[in-house]
Motif scaffolding. Structure first.
Motif, PDB file in Angstrom:
ATOM      1  N   SER A   2     -21.364   1.240 -17.317  1.00 35.60           N
ATOM      2  CA  SER A   2     -20.603   1.541 -17.642  1.00 35.60           C
ATOM      3  C   SER A   2     -19.186   1.235 -16.523  1.00 35.60           C
ATOM      4  O   SER A   2     -19.389   1.318 -15.229  1.00 35.60           O
ATOM      5  CB  SER A   2     -20.616   3.773 -17.765  1.00 35.60           C
ATOM      6  N   VAL A   3     -17.817   1.065 -16.978  1.00 35.76           N
ATOM      7  CA  VAL A   3     -17.188   0.718 -15.822  1.00 35.76           C
ATOM      8  C   VAL A   3     -15.662   1.290 -16.901  1.00 35.76           C
ATOM      9  O   VAL A   3     -15.132   1.542 -17.404  1.00 35.76           O
ATOM     10  CB  VAL A   3     -16.612  -0.908 -17.152  1.00 35.76           C
ATOM     11  N   GLU A  31     -32.656   0.525 -17.056  1.00 38.80           N
ATOM     12  CA  GLU A  31     -31.556   0.345 -16.063  1.00 38.80           C
ATOM     13  C   GLU A  31     -30.557   0.913 -16.450  1.00 38.80           C
ATOM     14  O   GLU A  31     -29.656   0.709 -17.820  1.00 38.80           O
ATOM     15  CB  GLU A  31     -31.844  -0.436 -15.160  1.00 38.80           C
ATOM     16  N   ARG A  32     -29.361   1.285 -15.498  1.00 39.35           N
ATOM     17  CA  ARG A  32     -28.233   1.526 -15.947  1.00 39.35           C
ATOM     18  C   ARG A  32     -27.112   1.463 -14.836  1.00 39.35           C
ATOM     19  O   ARG A  32     -27.844   1.350 -13.802  1.00 39.35           O
ATOM     20  CB  ARG A  32     -27.697   3.225 -16.295  1.00 39.35           C
ATOM     21  N   ALA A  33     -26.002   0.793 -15.466  1.00 37.48           N
ATOM     22  CA  ALA A  33     -25.150   0.615 -13.810  1.00 37.48           C
ATOM     23  C   ALA A  33     -23.737   1.771 -13.986  1.00 37.48           C
ATOM     24  O   ALA A  33     -23.653   1.665 -15.231  1.00 37.48           O
ATOM     25  CB  ALA A  33     -24.546  -0.786 -13.597  1.00 37.48           C
ATOM     26  N   TYR A  65     -19.889   0.822  -7.186  1.00 34.58           N
ATOM     27  CA  TYR A  65     -20.922   1.330  -8.143  1.00 34.58           C
ATOM     28  C   TYR A  65     -22.497   2.104  -7.470  1.00 34.58           C
ATOM     29  O   TYR A  65     -22.428   1.646  -6.799  1.00 34.58           O
ATOM     30  CB  TYR A  65     -21.749  -0.642  -8.522  1.00 34.58           C
ATOM     31  N   LYS A  66     -22.823   1.859  -8.683  1.00 32.54           N
ATOM     32  CA  LYS A  66     -24.289   2.395  -8.255  1.00 32.54           C
ATOM     33  C   LYS A  66     -25.334   2.438  -9.984  1.00 32.54           C
ATOM     34  O   LYS A  66     -25.012   1.696 -10.969  1.00 32.54           O
ATOM     35  CB  LYS A  66     -24.210   3.942  -9.072  1.00 32.54           C
ATOM     36  N   ARG A  67     -26.254   1.870  -8.733  1.00 33.04           N
ATOM     37  CA  ARG A  67     -27.374   1.015  -9.968  1.00 33.04           C
ATOM     38  C   ARG A  67     -28.817   2.048 -10.657  1.00 33.04           C
ATOM     39  O   ARG A  67     -29.276   2.174  -8.796  1.00 33.04           O
ATOM     40  CB  ARG A  67     -27.970  -0.216  -9.594  1.00 33.04           C
ATOM     41  N   SER A 127     -26.831   1.317  -4.437  1.00 33.58           N
ATOM     42  CA  SER A 127     -25.216   1.670  -4.289  1.00 33.58           C
ATOM     43  C   SER A 127     -24.203   1.025  -3.313  1.00 33.58           C
ATOM     44  O   SER A 127     -24.864   1.204  -2.362  1.00 33.58           O
ATOM     45  CB  SER A 127     -24.844   2.873  -4.428  1.00 33.58           C
ATOM     46  N   ALA A 128     -23.401   0.500  -3.468  1.00 29.60           N
ATOM     47  CA  ALA A 128     -22.650  -0.170  -2.806  1.00 29.60           C
ATOM     48  C   ALA A 128     -20.877   0.171  -3.175  1.00 29.60           C
ATOM     49  O   ALA A 128     -20.067   0.602  -4.193  1.00 29.60           O
ATOM     50  CB  ALA A 128     -22.661  -1.074  -2.443  1.00 29.60           C
ATOM     51  N   ALA A 129     -19.589  -0.237  -1.713  1.00 29.80           N
ATOM     52  CA  ALA A 129     -18.715  -0.797  -2.566  1.00 29.80           C
ATOM     53  C   ALA A 129     -18.224  -2.303  -2.185  1.00 29.80           C
ATOM     54  O   ALA A 129     -18.931  -1.945  -1.007  1.00 29.80           O
ATOM     55  CB  ALA A 129     -17.453   0.532  -1.170  1.00 29.80           C
TER      56      ALA A 129
END
Length: 187
Positions: free
Chosen positions: A56-57, A102-104, A133-135, A145-147
């Motif tokens: 999902s973006v 997996e999802r992101a 984002y989150k994986r 997860s990170a910025a």
């Protein structure tokens, strides 16, 4: 059976009908144009979400992204089109990097497009993409997860991957980031 005539068909009625018809057409045209302008002004308040498999973006309002130089002005519709195209590219690349189940979730907060500098050297100011984002694992646990702020100064050579694509530098930047970021936990 004979031909039946209407009063509007008579030569005396033609000028009156012509003026009335022209006024009617003009009114209809103005109504259509004003409705179209109103529709064009109404833009979604919520970010657009692009789905690609398990990714999902979402994006912040593209109007708030770093503006392009004055020499390269663009319409809101053009900006939204390239943001959507780049979001779809990002979603596709991340989906390819994920393992089964997996999802992101990715949120783009800013994009500065690559811009060509005028002059003899024809350098390109590299694009910059700010995102979080989150994986997520198949069970929904956050694996990563990170910025991140994506930027690469050697991008001019890498833009050849998508030769002729107006988003060639941005897409190359995304490809390189996905390879680096998602390979750490991937497969």
């Amino acid at each position: 059976m004979g031909f039946e005539s209407n009063a509007a068909d008579s030569p005396a009625a033609a000028p009156a009908w012509g003026r009335f018809g022209a006024a009617l057409v003009t009114s209809a045209l103005l109504l259509v144009l004003s409705t179209g302008c109103t529709l064009m002004q109404k833009e979604p308040a919520q970010p657009r979400e692009v789905q690609a498999g398990t990714v999902s973006v979402t994006t912040a309002n593209p109007d708030s992204f770093t503006p392009v130089p004055a020499a390269q002005r663009e319409t809101k519709a053009a900006r939204r089109a390239w943001v959507e195209s780049l979001s779809e590219h990002l979603a596709d690349r991340v989906a390819e990097a994920l393992t089964s189940g997996e999802r992101a979730e990715i949120h783009i907060s800013d994009i500065r497009r690559a811009t060509a500098m005028s002059g003899a050297n024809q350098e390109v100011v590299p694009p910059r993409i700010a995102l979080t984002y989150k994986r997520l694992s198949p069970k929904g646990k956050v694996v990563q997860s990170a910025a991140r702020t994506l930027q690469d100064t050697s991008l001019q050579l890498k833009g050849r991957r998508y030769e002729g694509d107006p988003l060639r530098y941005e897409k190359a930047l995304v490809d390189d980031w996905v390879t680096r970021e998602f390979a750490a936990v991937s497969k």
